[in-house]
Design an enzyme around this catalytic site. Sequence first.
Site, PDB file in Angstrom:
ATOM      1  N   GLU A 139      16.610 -10.992  -0.278  1.00 57.07           N
ATOM      2  CA  GLU A 139      16.955 -11.578  -1.612  1.00 57.07           C
ATOM      3  C   GLU A 139      15.659 -12.050  -2.481  1.00 57.07           C
ATOM      4  OE1 GLU A 139      21.261 -13.433  -0.756  1.00 57.07           O
ATOM      5  OE2 GLU A 139      19.510 -14.620  -1.483  1.00 57.07           O
ATOM      6  N   PRO A 140      15.643 -12.388  -3.707  1.00 55.11           N
ATOM      7  CA  PRO A 140      14.467 -12.707  -4.219  1.00 55.11           C
ATOM      8  C   PRO A 140      13.333 -13.990  -3.468  1.00 55.11           C
ATOM      9  CG  PRO A 140      15.778 -12.386  -5.872  1.00 55.11           C
ATOM     10  CD  PRO A 140      16.592 -12.272  -4.936  1.00 55.11           C
ATOM     11  N   ALA A 142      14.561 -14.941  -0.127  1.00 51.74           N
ATOM     12  CA  ALA A 142      14.893 -14.662   1.303  1.00 51.74           C
ATOM     13  C   ALA A 142      14.718 -13.229   1.662  1.00 51.74           C
ATOM     14  CB  ALA A 142      16.352 -15.137   1.444  1.00 51.74           C
ATOM     15  N   GLY A 143      13.510 -13.195   2.569  1.00 54.46           N
ATOM     16  CA  GLY A 143      13.044 -11.980   3.088  1.00 54.46           C
ATOM     17  C   GLY A 143      13.015 -11.990   4.521  1.00 54.46           C
ATOM     18  N   THR A 170      16.811  -0.429   0.019  1.00 59.88           N
ATOM     19  CA  THR A 170      16.566   1.031   0.286  1.00 59.88           C
ATOM     20  C   THR A 170      17.972   1.558   0.147  1.00 59.88           C
ATOM     21  OG1 THR A 170      14.705   0.703   1.735  1.00 59.88           O
ATOM     22  CG2 THR A 170      15.797   2.636   1.855  1.00 59.88           C
ATOM     23  N   GLU A 254      16.608  -1.459  14.534  1.00 59.28           N
ATOM     24  CA  GLU A 254      15.846  -0.877  13.178  1.00 59.28           C
ATOM     25  C   GLU A 254      14.188  -1.225  13.394  1.00 59.28           C
ATOM     26  OE1 GLU A 254      15.166  -2.857   8.652  1.00 59.28           O
ATOM     27  OE2 GLU A 254      17.049  -3.494   9.604  1.00 59.28           O
ATOM     28  N   ARG A 280     -14.435  21.206   7.799  1.00 62.05           N
ATOM     29  CA  ARG A 280     -15.221  20.707   6.681  1.00 62.05           C
ATOM     30  C   ARG A 280     -16.876  20.629   7.245  1.00 62.05           C
ATOM     31  NH1 ARG A 280     -15.779  19.893   1.494  1.00 62.05           N
ATOM     32  NH2 ARG A 280     -17.005  18.099   0.997  1.00 62.05           N
ATOM     33  N   GLN A 348     -10.942   7.839   5.088  1.00 63.94           N
ATOM     34  CA  GLN A 348     -12.296   7.981   5.301  1.00 63.94           C
ATOM     35  C   GLN A 348     -13.176   9.204   5.597  1.00 63.94           C
ATOM     36  OE1 GLN A 348     -14.017   5.275   4.155  1.00 63.94           O
ATOM     37  NE2 GLN A 348     -16.158   5.727   4.436  1.00 63.94           N
ATOM     38  N   GLY A 351     -13.197  11.958   3.085  1.00 58.98           N
ATOM     39  CA  GLY A 351     -13.979  11.597   1.870  1.00 58.98           C
ATOM     40  C   GLY A 351     -13.285  11.631   0.445  1.00 58.98           C
TER      41      GLY A 351
END
Length: 389
Positions: A139-140, A142-143, A170, A254, A280, A348, A351
């Site tokens: 919730e806004p 309550a994570g 999700t 989960e 490369r 990185q 590049g």
Amino acid sequence: MDKAWVSAQGPGLPWTAGEYETLRDQVRRFVEEEIKPSADHWEQDGFVPRSILRRMGELGFFGIRYPTEYGGAEMDAVASVVFAEELGRSTYGGAADAILVHSDMASAYVFHDGSKAQRDRWMPGIVRGETITAVAITEPDAGSDMKAIRTRARRDGDSFVLNGTKLYITNGVHADLYCVAATTNASAGANGITMFLVEKGTPGFHVARELDKQGWRSSDTAELVFNDCRVPAENMLGAEGQGFYSMMRNLQNERLVLAAMALGTAEAALDATLAWVKARRAFGGALWDMQAIRHRLAMLSAKVEAAREFLYATAWRMAADDDCLREISMLKALCGELVNEVAYACVQFHGAMGVMRESPIERIARDARILSIAGGATEVMLDVIASLM
């Protein structure tokens, strides 16, 4: 997963190395043939098409852990890890997330906490990929602190009336069936939280908005609103007041599959970067010829391999019904941070190409960021680990 490792576990593991590897081959082939060719379009559209989810159901991917009576294969946590790792290797974190929320996170509430009538009604469609599930806890305000849930469920005759808001859900836009956490007794704290099954289209329930995310672009994420949403009492999932304990139990699986997804993503990033630095050219040779790059990639590869061994050892223990709270919390923290360390280095070493949208590494880096947050932030996991030390 190394076949020798599986064989070494002895009779405690009910499935053979060959059966796990057959599953791996099937998932990997599906990723190559069905996910990768189309997933760029899903990233733009913001969701995985129903046709793909139904196809996965037809192939048995949504019944890996569920009984044969519902069309499942009755496998175990090791199989879930194989499934999640290969989805992570797809490099499309959003698609992997949408699939795993249905297969291993939301549907688990229906199976583990539902009555026989609820399971008989919903599980066949869930396994076939016809009934897509979501779990609505966050919730806004309550994570990770799930005891702070404010959505209320008030008993009214043979129904419960739900009021509240859920955020960052999700499959929130396109799911058919939602496992919703609500407080039935605000004064009871954790003992006052109850889970409910809410069907799409129920009056008083609607998707307030579809959310726009940095990564996981192909998993739809929504804000949900319940405004005097009347749910039959028979849709209560498990016993009244037992929702918090249901969430804590289901969160273990989960977190395990999220760790596996993170490891698969890290493996794919290293594979792509190894190919890149060997091809490369710079300063008269390949990037691979530079010792600093070789050594950094070698160390990251060692860390990923070590985490992978830990992952499968824990999955086996979970399959044997051992208490793995400590180990799963470690894995969630470790793998969520490791995939970000790997992604940073891989960008990185690519590049400028590393930040181009045409590069899988750019997408991997965006998608990796949420893996240290979703399902239990690293800091929360470390607190759990510390409490058990």
